[in-house]
Design a protein around this motif. Structure first.
Motif, short mmCIF file in Angstrom:
data_model
loop_
_atom_site.label_atom_id
_atom_site.label_comp_id
_atom_site.label_asym_id
_atom_site.label_seq_id
_atom_site.Cartn_x
_atom_site.Cartn_y
_atom_site.Cartn_z
N ILE A 424 -26.62 -23.44 -54.67
CA ILE A 424 -25.97 -23.27 -55.99
C ILE A 424 -25.03 -22.20 -56.16
N ARG A 427 -21.92 -22.83 -54.40
CA ARG A 427 -21.36 -23.95 -55.19
C ARG A 427 -20.41 -22.84 -56.33
N SER A 439 -17.01 -27.46 -53.61
CA SER A 439 -18.06 -27.80 -54.69
C SER A 439 -18.67 -28.83 -54.77
N ASP A 440 -17.66 -29.98 -54.67
CA ASP A 440 -18.32 -31.29 -54.76
C ASP A 440 -19.18 -31.65 -53.44
N ARG A 443 -22.60 -30.33 -54.19
CA ARG A 443 -23.22 -30.95 -54.97
C ARG A 443 -23.83 -32.33 -54.44
N ASP A 444 -23.07 -32.94 -53.62
CA ASP A 444 -23.57 -34.18 -52.78
C ASP A 444 -24.67 -33.85 -51.85
N ILE A 453 -28.26 -31.08 -60.43
CA ILE A 453 -27.79 -30.06 -61.00
C ILE A 453 -27.05 -30.42 -62.41
N ASP A 455 -24.73 -28.27 -65.16
CA ASP A 455 -23.69 -27.02 -65.56
C ASP A 455 -23.88 -27.06 -67.02
N THR A 460 -25.72 -22.75 -63.89
CA THR A 460 -26.18 -24.19 -63.57
C THR A 460 -27.58 -24.06 -63.40
N TRP A 462 -31.25 -26.71 -62.22
CA TRP A 462 -31.37 -28.01 -61.13
C TRP A 462 -32.85 -28.09 -61.60
#
Length: 466
Positions: A424, A427, A439-440, A443-444, A453, A455, A460, A462
């Motif tokens: 995190i 990211r 960032s994506d 996240r994946d 997660i 935002d 952020t 989780w």
């Protein structure tokens, strides 16, 4: 609002009026301590815990006496003791088995959010009371001695010209129906097939006590007499509520009612008889042969106790309950939300609407609808949020902080919290430098780990996806 309860004996729901509002008395049949309790036992414990909470709220904590017994004399206990502790004297082995399984049961129902009863008597500690009741039944002509046994006669009960209820009144069966529908022990010393054992001679090596009625050999009690004795000792000849699973209506509760009423020449043992419905798993009857037999301990290995509690309270206690994985998953998500919203605030008074639902024969299904309404209102109302917190605590939820709940869930998932926090942070840094592709990707990666997660302006957060 008045409290209304459904009485199995009269088959009607009516206002509950305690015999003594300063000492409301309730008895519920507890476990036979020879092995882990199954999830059906858990449902009964939860149902009568909710009733205990409702009565305490209504009459005051110091004005309700709740007795839940422990059966620690039984053939199954003897069999397990001999199996698990060969070479150990049987009485010593039995004590080891009953102590272990008693502690296991206590741990399991505590994890389900159940308060400790006021009294938890053991059958073996109430032999004098059992003998006293048996002597009363013999003196009244309702029981007789035959070949060192003492047997109760339903025929004698029904022939009595008195205030006594009819044998079969609780289960609404005739004597012929009870003979056809029950496993009747055939014995030459019985006067009638429906007669049942109050006391029997002990086999060599079994626990035994001096027998009543001048019987020379030592013996041991039958199953049903123990609850009559324990209820009498701790609640009196007549009390307010007797509870248990629907499977206990016949023969156990029918025989309890008969023994107690005949011993004390009364038309009632309890003013209200309450029974929770059967539990099945994924629409099938729970059975070891089908491989779907689960103990409370089995399910606690996969779910927090409050998840099991919520899943069971979504259905009215008198209705059959279908335990499903989907129901558990939905309950877990609901509790995640309730904890996030209400666990860490000062609770207010329980919702009057929820109390009204519970006062209608413990309508927990309606109570859940009230709770969901409060949750929706809590988004814009601090008063609703506090009311939600107070209502949930009264029902046995929110036993820990939101952080502890979240941490336990994370630990159970096997997700490495430090690794998640590091990703995190990476990211967050990628978003700050507008590297949205990275960032994506992170996240994946988190999603693949089972992490969701969220935002917000504060940063952020989780949680583990279930």
């Amino acid at each position: 609002m008045e409290l209304r309860l459904y009485d199995t004996l009269t088959r009607e729901k009516r206002p509950f009026v305690p015999l003594d509002a300063n000492n409301v008395r309730m008895y519920a049949c507890g476990p036979t301590v020879y092995d882990f309790a199954h999830i059906g036992n858990g449902r009964a414990a939860i149902v009568f815990d909710v009733l205990f909470r409702v009565l305490r709220h209504r009459y005051g904590k110091d004005h309700v006496t709740y007795v839940r017994n422990i059966t620690d004399v039984d053939d199954k206990i003897n069999e397990r003791a001999a199996r698990d502790y060969p070479g150990v004297p049987l009485n010593e082995a039995i004590r080891k088995v009953t102590e272990l399984t008693y502690q296991q049961y206590q741990g399991d129902v505590t994890a389900l959010g159940c308060l400790p009863p006021t009294v938890q008597p053991r059958a073996t500690e109430h032999i004098p009371e059992m003998r006293a009741i048996i002597e009363k039944l013999i003196a009244g002509g309702f029981a007789y001695v035959a070949e060192d046994h003492v047997l109760f006669s339903p025929q004698a009960m029904n022939a009595a010209n008195s205030v006594l209820p009819r044998y079969g009144a609780l289960s609404k069966r005739s004597l012929d129906e009870m003979i056809a529908g029950a496993r009747v022990d055939v014995a030459p010393y019985k006067r009638d097939n429906t007669d049942f054992v109050l006391w029997k001679p002990a086999k060599p090596g079994e626990p035994s006590w001096p027998s009543p009625a001048g019987i020379a050999v030592e013996g041991r009690p039958g199953w049903h007499i123990e609850c009559s004795a324990m209820a009498w000792k701790h609640l009196g000849e007549r009390f307010d509520i007797h509870g248990g699973g629907i499977d206990l209506v016949f023969p156990h509760h029918e025989n309890e009612l008969a023994q107690t009423c005949c011993a004390f020449h009364s038309d009632r043992m309890a003013n209200v008889w309450m029974h929770n419905g059967f539990l099945q798993l994924e629409s099938e009857k729970m059975s070891k042969s089908l491989g779907n037999f689960f103990t409370i301990r089995d399910l606690l290995a996969d779910w927090p106790g409050e998840v099991l509690r919520l899943a069971m309270l979504k259905t009215h206690y008198r209705s059959p309950l279908d335990w499903t994985l989907r129901s558990a998953e939905e309950s877990a998500k609901t509790l995640d939300d309730w904890y996030a919203v209400a666990a860490d605030i000062e609770p207010g008074a329980p919702s009057p609407a929820m109390l009204e639902a519970l006062s209608d024969d413990l309508n927990t299904a309606q109570a859940m609808a009230v709770l969901h309404g409060l949750r929706n209102a809590s988004a814009s109302s601090e008063a609703s949020r506090r009311e939600l917190a107070g209502s949930l605590r009264m029902l046995g939820f929110l036993s820990e902080s939101a952080a502890a709940w979240k941490s336990r869930k994370q630990q159970a998932s096997g997700v490495d919290a430090s690794a998640v926090e590091a990703l995190i942070a990476e990211r967050t840094a990628a978003r700050a430098r507008k590297d949205f592709k990275e960032s994506d990707r992170i996240r994946d990666q988190l999603a693949a780990m089972g992490v969701v997660i969220k935002d917000s302006k504060e940063g952020t957060t989780w949680e583990v996806a279930r």
